[in-house]
Enzyme design. Sequence first.
Site, PDB file in Angstrom:
ATOM      1  N   SER A   1       0.834  -1.207   0.000  1.00  0.00           N
ATOM      2  CA  SER A   1       0.000   0.000   0.000  1.00  0.00           C
ATOM      3  C   SER A   1       0.868   1.256   0.000  1.00  0.00           C
ATOM      4  CB  SER A   1      -0.914   0.016   1.216  1.00  0.00           C
ATOM      5  OG  SER A   1      -1.707  -1.143   1.265  1.00  0.00           O
TER       6      SER A   1
HETATM    7  N1  SAH Z   1      -1.353  -3.919   3.342  1.00  0.00           N
HETATM    8  C1  SAH Z   1      -0.665  -4.702   2.349  1.00  0.00           C
HETATM    9  C2  SAH Z   1      -1.460  -4.583   1.068  1.00  0.00           C
HETATM   10  C3  SAH Z   1      -1.400  -5.809   0.265  1.00  0.00           C
HETATM   11  S1  SAH Z   1      -2.431  -5.806  -1.171  1.00  0.00           S
HETATM   12  C4  SAH Z   1       0.726  -4.143   2.165  1.00  0.00           C
HETATM   13  O1  SAH Z   1       0.932  -2.969   2.448  1.00  0.00           O
HETATM   14  O2  SAH Z   1       1.610  -4.854   1.709  1.00  0.00           O
HETATM   15  C5  SAH Z   1      -3.837  -6.703  -0.615  1.00  0.00           C
HETATM   16  C6  SAH Z   1      -3.598  -8.055  -0.037  1.00  0.00           C
HETATM   17  O3  SAH Z   1      -4.871  -8.646   0.226  1.00  0.00           O
HETATM   18  C7  SAH Z   1      -2.861  -9.026  -0.952  1.00  0.00           C
HETATM   19  O4  SAH Z   1      -1.764  -9.551  -0.278  1.00  0.00           O
HETATM   20  C8  SAH Z   1      -3.903 -10.102  -1.248  1.00  0.00           C
HETATM   21  O5  SAH Z   1      -3.352 -11.389  -1.424  1.00  0.00           O
HETATM   22  C9  SAH Z   1      -4.780 -10.028  -0.028  1.00  0.00           C
HETATM   23  N2  SAH Z   1      -6.113 -10.578  -0.217  1.00  0.00           N
HETATM   24  C10 SAH Z   1      -6.927 -10.449  -1.282  1.00  0.00           C
HETATM   25  N3  SAH Z   1      -8.084 -11.103  -1.065  1.00  0.00           N
HETATM   26  C11 SAH Z   1      -7.997 -11.667   0.166  1.00  0.00           C
HETATM   27  C12 SAH Z   1      -8.869 -12.465   0.956  1.00  0.00           C
HETATM   28  N4  SAH Z   1     -10.080 -12.837   0.536  1.00  0.00           N
HETATM   29  N5  SAH Z   1      -8.445 -12.855   2.171  1.00  0.00           N
HETATM   30  C13 SAH Z   1      -7.230 -12.496   2.636  1.00  0.00           C
HETATM   31  N6  SAH Z   1      -6.361 -11.736   1.949  1.00  0.00           N
HETATM   32  C14 SAH Z   1      -6.742 -11.327   0.717  1.00  0.00           C
END
Ligand code: SAH
Length: 225
Positions: free
Chosen positions: A74
């Site tokens: 993010s």
């Molecule tokens: N806060 C994280 C953002 C990652 S992007 C950072 O700063 O690195 C969003 C994340 O949500 C991804 O890793 C993706 O795999 C996860 N994600 C998507 N759908 C999901 C679900 N149903 N359950 C759990 N995680 C999920």
Amino acid sequence: MNREQDEMNRRGIGMTSQRTRERLIQRLYEEGLSNAQVLEVIRRTPRHMFVDEAFSHRAYEDTSLPIGHNQTISQPYMVARMSELLLEAGPLDKVLEIGTGSGYQTAVLAQLVERVFSVERIQGLQDRAKERLVELNLRNVVFRWGDGWEGWSALAPYNGIIVTAAASEVPQALLDQLALGGRLVIPVGTGDVQQLMLIIRDEQGYSRHILDAVRFVPLLNGPLA
Ligand code: SAH
């Protein structure tokens, strides 16, 4: 010089990085983020540890970056904004995070609240995130490989829930797992641009507040290998 700076110098991103880190904080402040505690935590959290080596020179830009598996870390602005929204009404002891990803938002939260419970559907990302938090000696986080649509009912209720992927609708399980007085921060929508929502639960039910237009990767269905 402390150990973290030592390590950064060894990797050739020492002083430049210190300056760009300060610039990032200044920029977030100018963009209206005013929670000093949140800004201080972002200042001292080494974001370069959370991105692939190839992008570490861009780690302190206010931008999302690829972390593999088609996912992104993010943007610092969003991490700060969502953290502020969670903490607005006072300190939190139990926070559920959906979408661990690189673990960057997790690491920021771990320094702001008592305990973080973080759910991720891609095991490879979760494993790396775990290693990073151990390296940073942040031990108040518990990880779960699973589907964020289901939340984590065994440990509910939570005073705060943060979702870092865009949901087509607000997952019912997360509403159920929110404590009275608890706050849920979640991007909602199916297009390229979604709405950031703040949902607060009280004795009367849930109040929903539509906030910024945001861009997140989608909240997908089910855990992956
Ligand atoms: N806060 C994280 C953002 C990652 S992007 C950072 O700063 O690195 C969003 C994340 O949500 C991804 O890793 C993706 O795999 C996860 N994600 C998507 N759908 C999901 C679900 N149903 N359950 C759990 N995680 C999920």
